[in-house]
Design a protein around this motif. Structure first.
Motif, PDB file in Angstrom:
ATOM      1  N   VAL A 114      33.552  14.053   7.441  1.00 43.04           N
ATOM      2  CA  VAL A 114      33.243  14.498   6.080  1.00 43.04           C
ATOM      3  C   VAL A 114      32.463  13.395   5.379  1.00 43.04           C
ATOM      4  CG1 VAL A 114      34.213  15.209   3.857  1.00 43.04           C
ATOM      5  CG2 VAL A 114      35.266  15.990   5.983  1.00 43.04           C
ATOM      6  N   THR A 115      31.457  13.766   4.606  1.00 45.63           N
ATOM      7  CA  THR A 115      30.592  12.784   3.951  1.00 45.63           C
ATOM      8  C   THR A 115      30.644  12.901   2.438  1.00 45.63           C
ATOM      9  OG1 THR A 115      28.624  14.212   3.976  1.00 45.63           O
ATOM     10  CG2 THR A 115      29.002  12.819   5.901  1.00 45.63           C
ATOM     11  N   TYR A 116      30.295  11.784   1.820  1.00 44.21           N
ATOM     12  CA  TYR A 116      30.152  11.664   0.361  1.00 44.21           C
ATOM     13  C   TYR A 116      28.746  11.148   0.121  1.00 44.21           C
ATOM     14  CZ  TYR A 116      31.354   9.801  -4.349  1.00 44.21           C
ATOM     15  OH  TYR A 116      31.419   9.507  -5.697  1.00 44.21           O
ATOM     16  N   ASN A 117      27.978  11.854  -0.714  1.00 45.76           N
ATOM     17  CA  ASN A 117      26.551  11.581  -0.849  1.00 45.76           C
ATOM     18  C   ASN A 117      26.179  11.607  -2.326  1.00 45.76           C
ATOM     19  OD1 ASN A 117      25.909  12.615   2.254  1.00 45.76           O
ATOM     20  ND2 ASN A 117      27.297  13.992   1.196  1.00 45.76           N
ATOM     21  N   ALA A 118      25.937  10.450  -2.921  1.00 46.35           N
ATOM     22  CA  ALA A 118      25.690  10.435  -4.362  1.00 46.35           C
ATOM     23  C   ALA A 118      24.827   9.251  -4.759  1.00 46.35           C
ATOM     24  CB  ALA A 118      27.008  10.383  -5.135  1.00 46.35           C
ATOM     25  N   PHE A 119      23.932   9.500  -5.714  1.00 47.85           N
ATOM     26  CA  PHE A 119      23.256   8.404  -6.393  1.00 47.85           C
ATOM     27  C   PHE A 119      24.171   7.891  -7.498  1.00 47.85           C
ATOM     28  CE2 PHE A 119      19.565  10.259  -4.356  1.00 47.85           C
ATOM     29  CZ  PHE A 119      18.860   9.129  -3.988  1.00 47.85           C
ATOM     30  N   VAL A 120      24.296   6.579  -7.558  1.00 48.93           N
ATOM     31  CA  VAL A 120      25.174   5.933  -8.538  1.00 48.93           C
ATOM     32  C   VAL A 120      24.331   5.345  -9.658  1.00 48.93           C
ATOM     33  CG1 VAL A 120      26.893   4.124  -8.896  1.00 48.93           C
ATOM     34  CG2 VAL A 120      26.837   5.386  -6.734  1.00 48.93           C
ATOM     35  N   TYR A 121      24.696   5.661 -10.878  1.00 44.22           N
ATOM     36  CA  TYR A 121      24.062   5.076 -12.068  1.00 44.22           C
ATOM     37  C   TYR A 121      25.003   4.005 -12.603  1.00 44.22           C
ATOM     38  CZ  TYR A 121      22.161   4.745 -16.817  1.00 44.22           C
ATOM     39  OH  TYR A 121      21.639   4.286 -18.016  1.00 44.22           O
ATOM     40  N   ASN A 122      24.584   2.744 -12.479  1.00 47.04           N
ATOM     41  CA  ASN A 122      25.430   1.592 -12.785  1.00 47.04           C
ATOM     42  C   ASN A 122      24.594   0.563 -13.549  1.00 47.04           C
ATOM     43  OD1 ASN A 122      27.302  -0.508 -12.739  1.00 47.04           O
ATOM     44  ND2 ASN A 122      27.074  -0.921 -10.549  1.00 47.04           N
ATOM     45  N   PRO A 123      24.228   0.862 -14.809  1.00 45.62           N
ATOM     46  CA  PRO A 123      23.287  -0.013 -15.520  1.00 45.62           C
ATOM     47  C   PRO A 123      23.792  -1.433 -15.740  1.00 45.62           C
ATOM     48  CG  PRO A 123      24.223   1.630 -16.997  1.00 45.62           C
ATOM     49  CD  PRO A 123      24.624   2.027 -15.609  1.00 45.62           C
ATOM     50  N   SER A 124      25.107  -1.650 -15.726  1.00 47.46           N
ATOM     51  CA  SER A 124      25.635  -3.011 -15.889  1.00 47.46           C
ATOM     52  C   SER A 124      25.533  -3.811 -14.601  1.00 47.46           C
ATOM     53  CB  SER A 124      27.094  -2.968 -16.340  1.00 47.46           C
ATOM     54  OG  SER A 124      27.941  -2.552 -15.279  1.00 47.46           O
ATOM     55  N   ARG A 125      25.272  -3.141 -13.495  1.00 50.99           N
ATOM     56  CA  ARG A 125      25.188  -3.708 -12.144  1.00 50.99           C
ATOM     57  C   ARG A 125      26.523  -4.235 -11.619  1.00 50.99           C
ATOM     58  NH1 ARG A 125      20.247  -5.510 -14.533  1.00 50.99           N
ATOM     59  NH2 ARG A 125      18.398  -4.759 -13.408  1.00 50.99           N
ATOM     60  N   VAL A 126      27.588  -4.134 -12.410  1.00 48.89           N
ATOM     61  CA  VAL A 126      28.895  -4.645 -11.988  1.00 48.89           C
ATOM     62  C   VAL A 126      30.023  -3.657 -12.290  1.00 48.89           C
ATOM     63  CG1 VAL A 126      28.256  -7.083 -12.208  1.00 48.89           C
ATOM     64  CG2 VAL A 126      29.228  -5.865 -14.180  1.00 48.89           C
ATOM     65  N   ARG A 127      29.666  -2.415 -12.670  1.00 54.13           N
ATOM     66  CA  ARG A 127      30.666  -1.435 -13.107  1.00 54.13           C
ATOM     67  C   ARG A 127      31.526  -2.012 -14.234  1.00 54.13           C
ATOM     68  NH1 ARG A 127      34.668   2.261  -9.251  1.00 54.13           N
ATOM     69  NH2 ARG A 127      34.979   3.897 -10.803  1.00 54.13           N
ATOM     70  N   LYS A 128      30.852  -2.554 -15.235  1.00 56.53           N
ATOM     71  CA  LYS A 128      31.529  -3.188 -16.359  1.00 56.53           C
ATOM     72  C   LYS A 128      32.346  -2.173 -17.147  1.00 56.53           C
ATOM     73  CE  LYS A 128      30.501  -5.984 -20.465  1.00 56.53           C
ATOM     74  NZ  LYS A 128      29.397  -6.579 -21.273  1.00 56.53           N
ATOM     75  N   GLU A 129      33.547  -2.564 -17.517  1.00 62.77           N
ATOM     76  CA  GLU A 129      34.409  -1.687 -18.286  1.00 62.77           C
ATOM     77  C   GLU A 129      33.731  -1.304 -19.606  1.00 62.77           C
ATOM     78  OE1 GLU A 129      38.987  -1.494 -20.076  1.00 62.77           O
ATOM     79  OE2 GLU A 129      38.286  -3.266 -18.976  1.00 62.77           O
ATOM     80  N   GLY A 130      33.715  -0.018 -19.907  1.00 63.31           N
ATOM     81  CA  GLY A 130      33.090   0.479 -21.123  1.00 63.31           C
ATOM     82  C   GLY A 130      31.617   0.793 -20.995  1.00 63.31           C
ATOM     83  N   ALA A 131      30.978   0.344 -19.914  1.00 60.06           N
ATOM     84  CA  ALA A 131      29.560   0.626 -19.686  1.00 60.06           C
ATOM     85  C   ALA A 131      29.415   1.957 -18.961  1.00 60.06           C
ATOM     86  CB  ALA A 131      28.914  -0.487 -18.866  1.00 60.06           C
TER      87      ALA A 131
END
Length: 215
Positions: A114-131
């Protein structure tokens, strides 16, 4: 994410050290490397994982072999793009370019194919809390040209998965000489430890968080 150079030279080889550039050859030659680093702290008990790659003008071919596997733990009810990351998976984060990305592709496979396939939008580049932190899923991966084949050998304690990812997904066809950023991960858990996981990676993010793109 470590820089990956793609080259047409069939004799190109990988530099087998974490954090350095890797030269990926055109298929049918492959480059391979391994990791057993725990995240965030170095954990020598992290099971060994091997990665193999090559490319064609239109495809990235990516294979993982998960060694020293004892649990083969997944939820059999989960299907494409389900939360398979809660259990045991191998993962690749993929970005075409040389900078620390804010948007990148997350690809995961479990031992149930089974696969998971997604583009991730992470503008903080660190998954910053609240971002902001969001996903745009590829809803029909097999219709879009993805392929995956997974084999399990419980007696020998390994599972192997081979995938084909279309380069058009990244506007990346004919990739000779291009530069990519990638990192590779594995999660380990089982009935006695779930939902806690052991986190393993090729390039250590130095936090219990895979989504740090400067790594």
């Amino acid at each position: 994410m470590t820089r990956i150079f793609t080259l047409l030279l069939l004799a190109a080889t990988a530099v087998l050290a974490c954090g350095v550039d890797v030269k990926v050859p055109a298929c049918p030659s492959t480059t391979s490397f391994t990791f057993n680093t725990g995240i965030p702290a170095v954990d020598p008990s992290c099971p060994l994982t091997e990665v193999q790659m090559c490319y064609t003008p239109t495809q990235l071919k990516l294979a993982f072999t998960a060694y020293n596997e004892t649990e083969f733990y997944y939820d059999p009810s989960q299907t494409t793009n389900g939360d398979i990351w809660e259990y045991e998976v191998v993962e690749a984060f993929i970005y075409k370019g040389a900078d620390d990305p804010q948007t990148y592709f997350e690809y995961e496979v479990n031992a149930n194919n089974v696969t998971y396939n997604a583009f991730v939008y992470n503008p903080s580049r660190v998954r910053k809390e609240g971002a902001p932190f969001d996903h745009a899923f590829v809803m029909d991966p097999f219709g879009d040209g993805f392929e995956v084949d997974t084999r399990v050998n419980k007696k020998a304690q390994w599972w192997h998965t081979s995938s084909v990812i279309p380069l058009a997904l990244f506007n990346g066809e004919n990739p000779r000489g291009s530069i990519w950023r990638m990192n590779f991960f594995r999660t380990v858990t089982g009935p006695s430890t779930f939902p806690n996981q052991q986190l393993c990676g090729w390039k250590n993010t130095n936090a219990a968080n895979f989504h740090i793109t400067s790594a």
